[in-house]
Motif scaffolding. Structure first.
Motif, PDB file in Angstrom:
ATOM      1  N   MET A   1     -19.789  -4.491   9.344  1.00 59.95           N
ATOM      2  CA  MET A   1     -19.312  -5.870   9.510  1.00 59.95           C
ATOM      3  C   MET A   1     -18.922  -6.139  10.952  1.00 59.95           C
ATOM      4  O   MET A   1     -18.528  -5.235  11.676  1.00 59.95           O
ATOM      5  CB  MET A   1     -18.085  -6.111   8.635  1.00 59.95           C
ATOM      6  CG  MET A   1     -18.395  -6.228   7.174  1.00 59.95           C
ATOM      7  SD  MET A   1     -16.885  -6.377   6.239  1.00 59.95           S
ATOM      8  CE  MET A   1     -16.724  -8.129   6.204  1.00 59.95           C
ATOM      9  N   HIS A   2     -19.009  -7.407  11.312  1.00 60.46           N
ATOM     10  CA  HIS A   2     -18.603  -7.858  12.638  1.00 60.46           C
ATOM     11  C   HIS A   2     -17.103  -7.596  12.833  1.00 60.46           C
ATOM     12  O   HIS A   2     -16.303  -7.841  11.940  1.00 60.46           O
ATOM     13  CB  HIS A   2     -18.886  -9.359  12.726  1.00 60.46           C
ATOM     14  CG  HIS A   2     -18.958  -9.883  14.117  1.00 60.46           C
ATOM     15  ND1 HIS A   2     -17.876  -9.867  14.951  1.00 60.46           N
ATOM     16  CD2 HIS A   2     -19.978 -10.456  14.809  1.00 60.46           C
ATOM     17  CE1 HIS A   2     -18.236 -10.408  16.109  1.00 60.46           C
ATOM     18  NE2 HIS A   2     -19.506 -10.770  16.051  1.00 60.46           N
ATOM     19  N   GLU A   3     -16.747  -7.111  14.013  1.00 59.34           N
ATOM     20  CA  GLU A   3     -15.349  -6.787  14.292  1.00 59.34           C
ATOM     21  C   GLU A   3     -14.426  -8.001  14.158  1.00 59.34           C
ATOM     22  O   GLU A   3     -13.262  -7.890  13.763  1.00 59.34           O
ATOM     23  CB  GLU A   3     -15.258  -6.220  15.718  1.00 59.34           C
ATOM     24  CG  GLU A   3     -13.875  -5.775  16.111  1.00 59.34           C
ATOM     25  CD  GLU A   3     -13.704  -5.772  17.628  1.00 59.34           C
ATOM     26  OE1 GLU A   3     -12.952  -4.929  18.110  1.00 59.34           O
ATOM     27  OE2 GLU A   3     -14.312  -6.618  18.307  1.00 59.34           O
ATOM     28  N   ASP A   4     -14.962  -9.194  14.487  1.00 64.85           N
ATOM     29  CA  ASP A   4     -14.134 -10.411  14.455  1.00 64.85           C
ATOM     30  C   ASP A   4     -13.503 -10.688  13.094  1.00 64.85           C
ATOM     31  O   ASP A   4     -12.438 -11.283  12.992  1.00 64.85           O
ATOM     32  CB  ASP A   4     -14.973 -11.630  14.861  1.00 64.85           C
ATOM     33  CG  ASP A   4     -15.198 -11.669  16.354  1.00 64.85           C
ATOM     34  OD1 ASP A   4     -14.660 -10.772  17.035  1.00 64.85           O
ATOM     35  OD2 ASP A   4     -15.918 -12.576  16.828  1.00 64.85           O
ATOM     36  N   ILE A   5     -14.200 -10.288  12.027  1.00 67.44           N
ATOM     37  CA  ILE A   5     -13.659 -10.516  10.681  1.00 67.44           C
ATOM     38  C   ILE A   5     -12.290  -9.837  10.561  1.00 67.44           C
ATOM     39  O   ILE A   5     -11.315 -10.428  10.122  1.00 67.44           O
ATOM     40  CB  ILE A   5     -14.592  -9.905   9.617  1.00 67.44           C
ATOM     41  CG1 ILE A   5     -15.946 -10.576   9.652  1.00 67.44           C
ATOM     42  CG2 ILE A   5     -13.952  -9.959   8.238  1.00 67.44           C
ATOM     43  CD1 ILE A   5     -16.081 -11.807   8.846  1.00 67.44           C
ATOM     44  N   PHE A   6     -12.225  -8.600  10.997  1.00 68.85           N
ATOM     45  CA  PHE A   6     -10.975  -7.840  10.854  1.00 68.85           C
ATOM     46  C   PHE A   6      -9.912  -8.391  11.793  1.00 68.85           C
ATOM     47  O   PHE A   6      -8.753  -8.501  11.430  1.00 68.85           O
ATOM     48  CB  PHE A   6     -11.232  -6.355  11.131  1.00 68.85           C
ATOM     49  CG  PHE A   6     -12.299  -5.782  10.250  1.00 68.85           C
ATOM     50  CD1 PHE A   6     -12.007  -5.426   8.945  1.00 68.85           C
ATOM     51  CD2 PHE A   6     -13.603  -5.652  10.696  1.00 68.85           C
ATOM     52  CE1 PHE A   6     -12.984  -4.920   8.113  1.00 68.85           C
ATOM     53  CE2 PHE A   6     -14.586  -5.155   9.874  1.00 68.85           C
ATOM     54  CZ  PHE A   6     -14.288  -4.781   8.582  1.00 68.85           C
ATOM     55  N   ASN A   7     -10.351  -8.728  13.003  1.00 70.53           N
ATOM     56  CA  ASN A   7      -9.381  -9.275  13.961  1.00 70.53           C
ATOM     57  C   ASN A   7      -8.776 -10.564  13.445  1.00 70.53           C
ATOM     58  O   ASN A   7      -7.578 -10.781  13.548  1.00 70.53           O
ATOM     59  CB  ASN A   7     -10.059  -9.536  15.309  1.00 70.53           C
ATOM     60  CG  ASN A   7     -10.285  -8.248  16.062  1.00 70.53           C
ATOM     61  OD1 ASN A   7      -9.553  -7.276  15.861  1.00 70.53           O
ATOM     62  ND2 ASN A   7     -11.302  -8.218  16.897  1.00 70.53           N
ATOM     63  N   SER A   8      -9.616 -11.435  12.866  1.00 68.34           N
ATOM     64  CA  SER A   8      -9.054 -12.711  12.432  1.00 68.34           C
ATOM     65  C   SER A   8      -8.200 -12.550  11.187  1.00 68.34           C
ATOM     66  O   SER A   8      -7.209 -13.235  11.009  1.00 68.34           O
ATOM     67  CB  SER A   8     -10.156 -13.742  12.227  1.00 68.34           C
ATOM     68  OG  SER A   8     -10.979 -13.345  11.182  1.00 68.34           O
ATOM     69  N   MET A   9      -8.569 -11.611  10.320  1.00 67.26           N
ATOM     70  CA  MET A   9      -7.793 -11.478   9.078  1.00 67.26           C
ATOM     71  C   MET A   9      -6.472 -10.745   9.267  1.00 67.26           C
ATOM     72  O   MET A   9      -5.511 -10.996   8.563  1.00 67.26           O
ATOM     73  CB  MET A   9      -8.613 -10.739   8.025  1.00 67.26           C
ATOM     74  CG  MET A   9      -9.582 -11.639   7.310  1.00 67.26           C
ATOM     75  SD  MET A   9     -10.556 -10.738   6.121  1.00 67.26           S
ATOM     76  CE  MET A   9      -9.575 -10.890   4.656  1.00 67.26           C
ATOM     77  N   HIS A  10      -6.432  -9.835  10.208  1.00 65.50           N
ATOM     78  CA  HIS A  10      -5.262  -8.966  10.268  1.00 65.50           C
ATOM     79  C   HIS A  10      -4.418  -9.116  11.526  1.00 65.50           C
ATOM     80  O   HIS A  10      -3.419  -8.439  11.688  1.00 65.50           O
ATOM     81  CB  HIS A  10      -5.684  -7.508  10.079  1.00 65.50           C
ATOM     82  CG  HIS A  10      -6.351  -7.276   8.762  1.00 65.50           C
ATOM     83  ND1 HIS A  10      -5.656  -7.243   7.573  1.00 65.50           N
ATOM     84  CD2 HIS A  10      -7.655  -7.134   8.427  1.00 65.50           C
ATOM     85  CE1 HIS A  10      -6.501  -7.055   6.571  1.00 65.50           C
ATOM     86  NE2 HIS A  10      -7.718  -6.999   7.068  1.00 65.50           N
ATOM     87  N   LYS A  11      -4.838  -9.980  12.443  1.00 63.07           N
ATOM     88  CA  LYS A  11      -4.020 -10.189  13.642  1.00 63.07           C
ATOM     89  C   LYS A  11      -3.694 -11.661  13.777  1.00 63.07           C
ATOM     90  O   LYS A  11      -4.548 -12.512  13.530  1.00 63.07           O
ATOM     91  CB  LYS A  11      -4.795  -9.725  14.881  1.00 63.07           C
ATOM     92  CG  LYS A  11      -4.895  -8.227  14.996  1.00 63.07           C
ATOM     93  CD  LYS A  11      -5.629  -7.849  16.260  1.00 63.07           C
ATOM     94  CE  LYS A  11      -5.805  -6.333  16.309  1.00 63.07           C
ATOM     95  NZ  LYS A  11      -6.707  -5.945  17.393  1.00 63.07           N
TER      96      LYS A  11
END
Lengths: 452, 87
Positions: free
Chosen positions: B76-86
């Motif tokens: 998965m694209h890294e942005d998904i995690f950044n937007s969901m968890h930061k």
């Protein structure tokens, strides 16, 4: 740096808990497609939709592949057709529905919403013709969805429109009786309809909106339920907090997708609608969330309070996560689309009166409820009036999407298959409201309309 | 763009090698790897930086590798995690 726990949580949400972006809906204004010649107007409508949304499906698929997030539906909403058709001299408004259907097929979206009229305070030119054409339009097209706003907190309830919509809803089911009465499933009667809702069947592009706009609907009842399974023994305040945090995470994902879609299509970003919209898939159910909170069955005493908590916590998490939240945002309670609701109805936990009560605190209204086919049109009108009254007085959106199952009685079952699911035919209350409905006129706006 | 690749499955010889070989084929530079083996369950998270090659193809290739080796591979694209968890 990303934390391992966060990464695994997100992957688990998508793999096992049915987290998805439910829909990317492009709103398109058709106000510049008006023409006194109906055929010319239909051609303009078709051309504008096909031109504006030519890349919508592909862009949705690109984002899906690139980000690894499922995007289930790509859809279109348009300006209420009653307005677009108003200047047409010739009759035959159904031509617009056919033009919409053709455009939807050309660009590959699965639904197009906006065969609509806004009549909360009276009928303008084109409104009545559109309303009377709804059953035919829904029976002769596949992808067109229709909605009519018959009331609002500001205007009150147009009881003449309520009477007509009871009849139209029944006819919509009758004209599609060979196809599981699917016509009625594509028709929503609203009070306080939102103008930026991306979810079908009630989506239309409001007149106050920009020429084109991207609205995104996110869902995830399974994720909320899974988060609550870890809350055994927590107090209600903590439960609300868990829902809020989960809703926040889900909405952030929707916001990311919305921004990407807006950038790639070069269309302004409208809103993210965070709605817990269930599907018949096991685990993707709002009823199970309520039961997870500690109710034996969805519909038992306590359900309304649990739903109120859920709806509010979802909104709060969503508001914090997105720059613009709109649409219906909250918890949907469509009976036939929710495995838990179907089970609750079959086990006699849930009936029409409890559902009506729940709509006072959910984000929409009486949704996807199958009623006996022989129900009189004025009874359906009265259900619409009751529901609209709840919305009007509480300054909230309420809607009615009932499916009269032609040839079926209470206790039998209607099965649509797919996303629309199946539902038991519900028993309605006794007594005739015919005289009340036939009076016509307008229920005046309540005192809370006078806020100015 | 950066992507996060997660691999979970029964521990066997050469999982890390096979996954990084696919990454190399698609010009994806491995930036960070964390892995653990709990009893006989292998779990690995990789952060990779993609070059010019298509992420979709890399992702499909990894899925294929996962199916062949009985592993669950997610990319998965890294942005998904950044937007969901930061925030």
């Amino acid at each position: 740096m990303l934390e391992t726990r966060d990464i695994l949580e997100t992957i688990n949400m998508i793999e096992n808990e049915n987290l998805d972006v439910r829909t990317i809906t492009m709103g398109i204004s058709l106000l510049d497609c008006m023409d006194s010649d109906i055929d010319k107007a239909c051609q303009k409508v078709y051309d504008k939709i096909c031109y504006s949304a030519k890349d919508l499906v592909k862009t949705g698929e690109d984002i899906e592949n690139e980000y690894g997030i499922p995007i289930i539906n790509k859809r279109i909403s348009v300006t209420p057709i009653a307005m677009v058709a108003a200047p047409c001299k010739d009759k035959g408004i159904v031509k617009f529905a056919k033009a919409l259907d053709k455009a939807a097929n050309t660009i590959g979206v699965n639904f197009i919403g906006g065969y609509s009229a806004l009549v909360q305070k009276g009928f303008a030119s084109g409104d009545l013709e559109l309303m009377h054409s709804i059953p035919e339009a829904l029976a002769t097209t596949e992808k067109v969805c229709s909605s009519v706003n018959i009331g609002s907190t500001k205007a009150g309830i147009n009881m003449d429109a309520v009477k007509i919509m009871g009849q139209m809803l029944k006819q919509s089911a009758e004209l599609t009786k060979d196809k599981d009465c699917i016509g009625a499933a594509k028709l929503v009667v609203f009070c306080n309809a939102p103008e930026d809702n991306p979810f079908m069947a009630g989506a239309f592009h409001g007149v106050g909106e920009a020429d084109k706009v991207i609205n995104v609907g996110v869902s995830g009842p399974g994720v909320v339920r899974a988060a609550l399974t870890k809350c055994d023994g927590y107090s209600i305040s903590k439960v609300a907090d868990v829902v809020k945090k989960t809703a926040f995470k889900i909405t952030r994902m929707g916001q990311l997708v919305a921004q990407q879609a807006s950038k790639r299509l070069n269309v302004p970003f409208g809103i993210v609608d965070l709605s817990l919209a269930p599907t018949p898939a096991v685990g993707d159910s709002v009823a199970y969330i309520l039961e997870e909170m500690g109710l034996e069955g969805c519909g038992c005493h306590g359900t309304t309070a649990a739903l109120a908590l859920l709806n509010d916590a979802v909104k709060k998490g969503g508001v914090m996560a997105s720059s613009r939240v709109g649409g219906l945002s909250g918890a949907f309670i469509p009976v036939s689309e929710d495995a838990g609701m179907i089970a609750a109805a079959n086990n006699n936990y849930l009936d029409i009166t409890k559902l009506e009560c729940m709509t006072a605190v959910c984000s929409v209204g009486l949704d996807m409820i199958v009623i006996p086919g022989e129900t009189e049109a004025d009874v359906i009108s009265a259900i619409i009036a009751d529901e609209a009254a709840i919305g009007m007085v509480n300054s909230k959106t309420t809607a009615v999407r009932l499916i009269p199952a032609v040839g079926k009685k209470a206790g039998e079952e209607l099965n649509f298959g797919g996303l629309l699911g199946k539902g038991p035919v519900m028993q309605l209350r006794k007594g005739s409201p015919a005289e009340f409905i036939n009076r016509g006129g307008q229920i005046p706006a309540p005192l809370q309309a006078l806020k100015n | 763009m950066k992507a996060v690749i997660t691999v979970v499955g029964k521990d066997t010889v050469g999982i890390l090698a096979k996954v990084s070989a696919v990454c190399a084929d698609y010009e994806a530079n491995v930036i960070e790897v964390t892995q653990s083996v709990l009893q006989d369950l292998f779990a690995m998270i990789m952060l990779v930086e993609l070059g010019k090659k298509n992420f979709k193809e890399l992702s499909e290739q990894l899925n294929k590798l996962g199916e062949e080796n009985n592993l669950k591979i997610h990319s998965m694209h890294e942005d998904i995690f950044n937007s969901m968890h930061k925030i």
